[in-house]
Motif scaffolding. Sequence first.
Motif, short mmCIF file in Angstrom:
data_model
loop_
_atom_site.label_atom_id
_atom_site.label_comp_id
_atom_site.label_asym_id
_atom_site.label_seq_id
_atom_site.Cartn_x
_atom_site.Cartn_y
_atom_site.Cartn_z
N ALA A 81 0.83 -1.21 0.00
CA ALA A 81 0.00 0.00 0.00
C ALA A 81 0.86 1.25 0.00
CB ALA A 81 -0.92 -0.01 1.21
N ASP A 82 1.95 1.23 0.77
CA ASP A 82 2.84 2.39 0.82
C ASP A 82 3.51 2.63 -0.53
OD1 ASP A 82 2.37 3.17 3.42
OD2 ASP A 82 3.99 1.97 4.27
N ILE A 83 4.02 1.55 -1.15
CA ILE A 83 4.69 1.68 -2.45
C ILE A 83 3.71 2.13 -3.51
CG2 ILE A 83 5.98 0.46 -4.25
CD1 ILE A 83 7.07 -1.37 -2.03
N ARG A 84 2.50 1.56 -3.47
CA ARG A 84 1.45 1.92 -4.44
C ARG A 84 1.08 3.40 -4.30
NH1 ARG A 84 -1.76 -1.96 -3.04
NH2 ARG A 84 -0.75 -3.48 -4.43
N LYS A 85 0.94 3.86 -3.06
CA LYS A 85 0.60 5.26 -2.83
C LYS A 85 1.72 6.17 -3.31
CE LYS A 85 -0.82 8.50 0.80
NZ LYS A 85 -1.11 8.66 2.24
N TYR A 86 2.97 5.78 -3.03
CA TYR A 86 4.12 6.58 -3.46
C TYR A 86 4.16 6.73 -4.98
CZ TYR A 86 8.96 7.65 -4.70
OH TYR A 86 10.08 8.21 -5.26
N ILE A 87 3.96 5.63 -5.68
CA ILE A 87 4.00 5.66 -7.15
C ILE A 87 2.85 6.51 -7.69
CG2 ILE A 87 3.74 4.25 -9.23
CD1 ILE A 87 5.27 2.03 -7.81
N SER A 88 1.69 6.44 -7.05
CA SER A 88 0.53 7.20 -7.52
C SER A 88 0.71 8.71 -7.35
CB SER A 88 -0.73 6.76 -6.76
OG SER A 88 -0.69 7.23 -5.41
N MET A 89 1.63 9.10 -6.47
CA MET A 89 1.86 10.53 -6.20
C MET A 89 2.91 11.13 -7.13
SD MET A 89 1.65 10.32 -2.03
CE MET A 89 1.87 12.06 -1.69
N ARG A 90 3.45 10.34 -8.05
CA ARG A 90 4.32 10.89 -9.08
C ARG A 90 3.48 11.78 -10.00
NH1 ARG A 90 9.18 7.54 -9.95
NH2 ARG A 90 9.23 8.20 -12.13
N HIS A 91 4.08 12.83 -10.51
CA HIS A 91 3.35 13.73 -11.41
C HIS A 91 2.89 12.95 -12.64
CE1 HIS A 91 2.58 17.11 -14.15
NE2 HIS A 91 2.44 17.84 -13.05
N PRO A 92 1.65 13.21 -13.10
CA PRO A 92 1.12 12.47 -14.27
C PRO A 92 2.03 12.51 -15.48
CG PRO A 92 -0.60 13.78 -13.24
CD PRO A 92 0.68 14.17 -12.57
N ASN A 93 2.76 13.60 -15.65
CA ASN A 93 3.65 13.74 -16.81
C ASN A 93 5.11 13.49 -16.44
OD1 ASN A 93 1.45 14.52 -18.46
ND2 ASN A 93 1.61 16.63 -17.70
N CYS A 94 5.34 12.78 -15.36
CA CYS A 94 6.71 12.53 -14.90
C CYS A 94 7.45 11.66 -15.92
CB CYS A 94 6.69 11.84 -13.54
SG CYS A 94 8.34 11.55 -12.86
N THR A 95 8.60 12.13 -16.34
CA THR A 95 9.40 11.40 -17.32
C THR A 95 10.67 10.80 -16.70
OG1 THR A 95 10.52 13.47 -17.93
CG2 THR A 95 8.59 12.82 -19.24
#
Length: 335
Positions: free
Chosen positions: A215-229
């Motif tokens: 859950a922590d890793i999933r939340k962290y990844i979801s908080m990356r900017h939508p256009n993160c490259t």
Amino acid sequence: MENINFNNDNSYFKPTAEELAKVQQSRVPLNTTRCTEKWVNILNSWRNHQNVGYTYTLESLSSNEQIEKEMCEFLYGVRTKKGDKYSRASLKNAVASISRHLKNSILYWNYNLLDKNSFPKLYATLDGTLKEMKRLGIGAAKLHEGLLRRVFLWICLLGCPRGGEHYKLLIDQFEDTEKGFIFKKFQQKNDQGGNQHTFEILFPSDIADKVEPNADIRKYISMRHPNCTTKEFYLGISNASGQCYLNRALGEKWIRGMFREICLVCDIDISGRNISNHSGRDTAIQSIFDAGNEEIEAMAISGHNSSADEVLEDKELPKSNTINKNEASKDKEQI
């Protein structure tokens, strides 16, 4: 018996004091040396400031009572260049660093400034300052900074990467599945076997409200900017409103001290211990053995292809390099 003339034998030599000092200092991690130098410089800058006015160094004092008094003043009075208070973790680090400096500078001085029995007023000042800062919300980590630390710790304990692997972790190495995240780990050149290839580690399922790595890793990844490259897994922390992480990799300096910082935030006493990011790997391997598992279990996580490695062979790691389960069982809100 033949007499041996040692005068003409170059096998023996008497090392210089400088050579001995260098080899003795080499056992101290570079990060520890840098941290000590940093806080000694900050201490001296504070002491020399016109509002403080100490014209002598702390290590020139022979009285522990006076050392304690001036350290209490420093802890409560020191500020950053911007005039802000240092974070709670930084203040703990400051005391530990200055304590190391005094041990190295004062002959026969073998004390620990964090020992509340030897320095009760300093302990009370540090404890009171930290509690006051917590109450006022000063120096507290941002929520997304605490999440980043938790994710880092989960990867240390479940993925068992070497200390240097953290710098090169990529977002593509993590695959989300119904059972949990799969960590696609690149085997290092110096792992047993020598070949570089990928093997997969399935992280265990979450236990609701208790242990939730996925859950922590999933939340962290979801908080990356939508256009993160950015391809790196660890992202820089943003100070902008509405944005948690930057579209760039987290700096090496941040990553380098992450495991140590987690220990300090969780009030784990690491004074005199060689704690680094590699300690996460050491702790993970030791925990596998402590749980009664066999070598094959440790090898499946660590990436070793042989039990010849001394860590697996001895099934025992230096306690100074690891964090035990009692120390690690802290409220996750602290990190």
